[in-house]
Design a protein around this motif. Structure first.
Motif, PDB file in Angstrom:
ATOM      1  N   THR A 397       0.825  -1.219   0.000  1.00  0.00           N
ATOM      2  CA  THR A 397       0.000   0.000   0.000  1.00  0.00           C
ATOM      3  C   THR A 397       0.857   1.267   0.000  1.00  0.00           C
ATOM      4  OG1 THR A 397      -0.225  -0.196   2.400  1.00  0.00           O
ATOM      5  CG2 THR A 397      -2.017  -1.079   1.082  1.00  0.00           C
ATOM      6  N   ASP A 398       2.144   1.138   0.338  1.00  0.00           N
ATOM      7  CA  ASP A 398       3.084   2.259   0.209  1.00  0.00           C
ATOM      8  C   ASP A 398       4.332   1.748  -0.506  1.00  0.00           C
ATOM      9  OD1 ASP A 398       1.881   4.484   1.284  1.00  0.00           O
ATOM     10  OD2 ASP A 398       2.661   4.193   3.309  1.00  0.00           O
ATOM     11  N   THR A 399       4.920   2.575  -1.359  1.00  0.00           N
ATOM     12  CA  THR A 399       6.192   2.182  -1.981  1.00  0.00           C
ATOM     13  C   THR A 399       7.302   2.415  -0.947  1.00  0.00           C
ATOM     14  OG1 THR A 399       6.702   4.407  -2.778  1.00  0.00           O
ATOM     15  CG2 THR A 399       5.411   2.979  -4.262  1.00  0.00           C
ATOM     16  N   PRO A 400       8.450   1.783  -1.093  1.00  0.00           N
ATOM     17  CA  PRO A 400       9.559   2.030  -0.167  1.00  0.00           C
ATOM     18  C   PRO A 400       9.901   3.515  -0.046  1.00  0.00           C
ATOM     19  CG  PRO A 400      10.036   0.105  -1.498  1.00  0.00           C
ATOM     20  CD  PRO A 400       8.768   0.685  -2.042  1.00  0.00           C
ATOM     21  N   GLU A 401       9.874   4.221  -1.177  1.00  0.00           N
ATOM     22  CA  GLU A 401      10.235   5.653  -1.175  1.00  0.00           C
ATOM     23  C   GLU A 401       9.211   6.481  -0.389  1.00  0.00           C
ATOM     24  OE1 GLU A 401      12.309   3.620  -4.401  1.00  0.00           O
ATOM     25  OE2 GLU A 401      10.184   3.664  -3.854  1.00  0.00           O
ATOM     26  N   VAL A 402       7.931   6.178  -0.604  1.00  0.00           N
ATOM     27  CA  VAL A 402       6.859   6.910   0.097  1.00  0.00           C
ATOM     28  C   VAL A 402       6.958   6.649   1.604  1.00  0.00           C
ATOM     29  CG1 VAL A 402       4.343   6.962   0.470  1.00  0.00           C
ATOM     30  CG2 VAL A 402       5.256   7.117  -1.847  1.00  0.00           C
ATOM     31  N   ALA A 403       7.168   5.384   1.964  1.00  0.00           N
ATOM     32  CA  ALA A 403       7.290   5.015   3.388  1.00  0.00           C
ATOM     33  C   ALA A 403       8.446   5.771   4.034  1.00  0.00           C
ATOM     34  CB  ALA A 403       7.505   3.512   3.522  1.00  0.00           C
ATOM     35  N   ALA A 404       9.599   5.786   3.366  1.00  0.00           N
ATOM     36  CA  ALA A 404      10.783   6.447   3.913  1.00  0.00           C
ATOM     37  C   ALA A 404      10.544   7.946   4.084  1.00  0.00           C
ATOM     38  CB  ALA A 404      11.979   6.203   2.992  1.00  0.00           C
ATOM     39  N   LYS A 405       9.854   8.540   3.101  1.00  0.00           N
ATOM     40  CA  LYS A 405       9.583   9.982   3.177  1.00  0.00           C
ATOM     41  C   LYS A 405       8.640  10.292   4.342  1.00  0.00           C
ATOM     42  CE  LYS A 405       8.373  14.104   0.510  1.00  0.00           C
ATOM     43  NZ  LYS A 405       7.869  14.767   1.721  1.00  0.00           N
ATOM     44  N   LYS A 406       7.622   9.462   4.517  1.00  0.00           N
ATOM     45  CA  LYS A 406       6.685   9.674   5.639  1.00  0.00           C
ATOM     46  C   LYS A 406       7.426   9.610   6.973  1.00  0.00           C
ATOM     47  CE  LYS A 406       2.308   7.753   3.845  1.00  0.00           C
ATOM     48  NZ  LYS A 406       1.366   6.626   4.053  1.00  0.00           N
TER      49      LYS A 406
END
Length: 419
Positions: A397-406
């Motif tokens: 539900t989240d890409t690795p990049e999106v997760a890291a940014k959050k």
């Protein structure tokens, strides 16, 4: 001197002597702990070993259920009724009690020199200048596997990521076993047995962890995003409905012999030994390529402190010096396989699975979970957010990049590294 006088004198002397003994035995130390499971080990093994060497000191282990421990201990400190010895949780909860003046400094305690700075990090001040708990045990991360399944399918223990995924593909293709038992429903597993298990090989253990605290690295850097890219691939190997699978479900799938690999913490060893009807082995978090330095999460789990207001400070110090000794380390680590001594003196484990985990200390660099020191003091709490994002990445539900940014945005919102 008449015999009556002599008798009275002798009687008086013996009464005085026994009164002296009664007085000497009057020192009773009470240990506060959340480890209700350890009660028998303390009563049958640890306390008798200490009391045999320290006549005149009695010890009582008085645990509180884990979910109530922090609140109950806080209330007892406020009321002045807390025990003499306090079992310490790692990092902030214990640091807070030390700052409040509830725990004594142990930096000059005889025996504290048996522990390295990494071992003491969970119970030292941020700058490392003072230590307030004796490190008692840590848990190590890795993978536990079904040896019978590996033998049946002709799979060698993987050491690199390529070998790891090749093994998972082989297990999946065969179809007898779920390749890996882990669910994402309880969130913490995805972070603890996923991200924090494999991550240190990417961010280079202590090097990356301390750089994150200093602010010279960010969670959006390649070395911090990379473990999420690997975790995203796990999804295909976790079996049907893993999104609804709880932690006890995962344990059962593995111990019933339905899954071949279990991303683990060493705390599972005792339970798995009693439940699994097959041979088990353990392997390290796979390195990215052959020859890479390996890192392990050897995470500080519990320590022991002295109540600063203890009425028996000398006896309490004696007890804590014993907790810092190789004798304690040997009894405790072998009584509780999977909870490893943090002492610089290696403890030989009688349990083969526990010995496999602890042997990794000889060849890999130890670190602790990246979110535990300093970085989870604010809101949003980085540890809890890491649970959520690790599950989101595995669920897709989240890409690795999106997760890291959050995660980094959350951290930036309250954390300013010391300049």
């Amino acid at each position: 001197m008449g015999s009556t006088t002599l008798k009275s004198l002798l009687m008086a002397t013996s009464i005085l002597a026994s009164a002296g003994f009664a007085h000497a035995a009057d020192t009773t130390l009470t240990i506060e702990s959340w480890r209700t499971d350890d009660l028998a080990i303390w009563q049958e093994k640890l306390i008798p070993a200490f009391e045999a060497k320290n006549p005149g000191i009695k010890v009582k282990f008085a645990p509180t259920p884990p979910t109530e421990y922090d609140a109950a201990l806080g209330a007892r400190f406020d009321a002045g009724s807390a025990g003499d010895i306090i079992t310490c949780r790692p990092f902030d909860k214990s640091l807070e009690q030390f700052k409040r003046g509830n725990l004594s400094s142990l930096k000059s305690l005889p025996g504290i020199e048996n522990f390295s700075p990494v071992a003491k990090a969970a119970w030292s001040t941020d700058d490392g200048s003072d230590t307030f708990c004796v490190p008692m045990a840590s848990v190590i991360h890795g993978f536990i596997y079904n040896k019978d399944a590996f033998d049946k399918l002709g799979i060698a223990v993987p050491t690199t990521e390529a070998e790891f995924f090749a093994a998972l593909d082989k297990i999946k293709k065969d179809g007898t076993y779920i390749p890996m038992a882990m669910g994402t429903k309880d969130l913490w597993e995805a972070a603890t047995m996923g991200y924090q298990n494999i991550g240190p090989n990417y961010w280079k253990g202590e090097e990356g962890r301390t750089a994150l605290i200093k602010g010279t690295q960010k969670l959006t850097d390649a070395d911090w995003v990379a473990p999420y890219k690997t975790l995203a691939k796990w999804k295909d190997y976790l079996g049907d409905g893993f999104e609804a699978q709880t932690y006890p479900d995962s344990q059962n799938l593995f111990t019933l012999g339905r899954a071949a690999i279990y991303p683990a913490g060493s705390w599972e060893i005792s339970l798995f030994n009693t439940q699994a009807q097959f041979k088990m082995g353990a392997f390290l978090p796979p390195v990215q390529k052959a020859g890479d330095t390996c890192y392990i999460s050897d995470h500080a789990d519990l320590g022991a402190a002295m109540n600063a207001k203890s009425k028996n400070p000398e006896a309490a110090k004696k007890f804590l010096s014993w907790v810092a000794s190789p004798e304690f380390a040997d009894i405790y680590a072998n009584a509780l396989p999977g909870f490893f001594s943090l002492s610089s003196t290696p403890v030989k484990m009688k349990d083969p699975l526990a010995q496999e985990f602890v042997s990794w200390r000889e060849k890999c660099k130890p670190t602790i979970r990246s979110t535990y020191q300093i970085l989870s003091r604010g809101k949003p709490n980085l540890e809890n957010e890491t649970w959520v994002e690790s599950a989101n990445v595995i669920n897709g539900t989240d890409t690795p990049e999106v997760a890291a940014k959050k995660l980094q945005d959350g951290l930036d919102s309250w954390y300013k590294p010391a300049k």
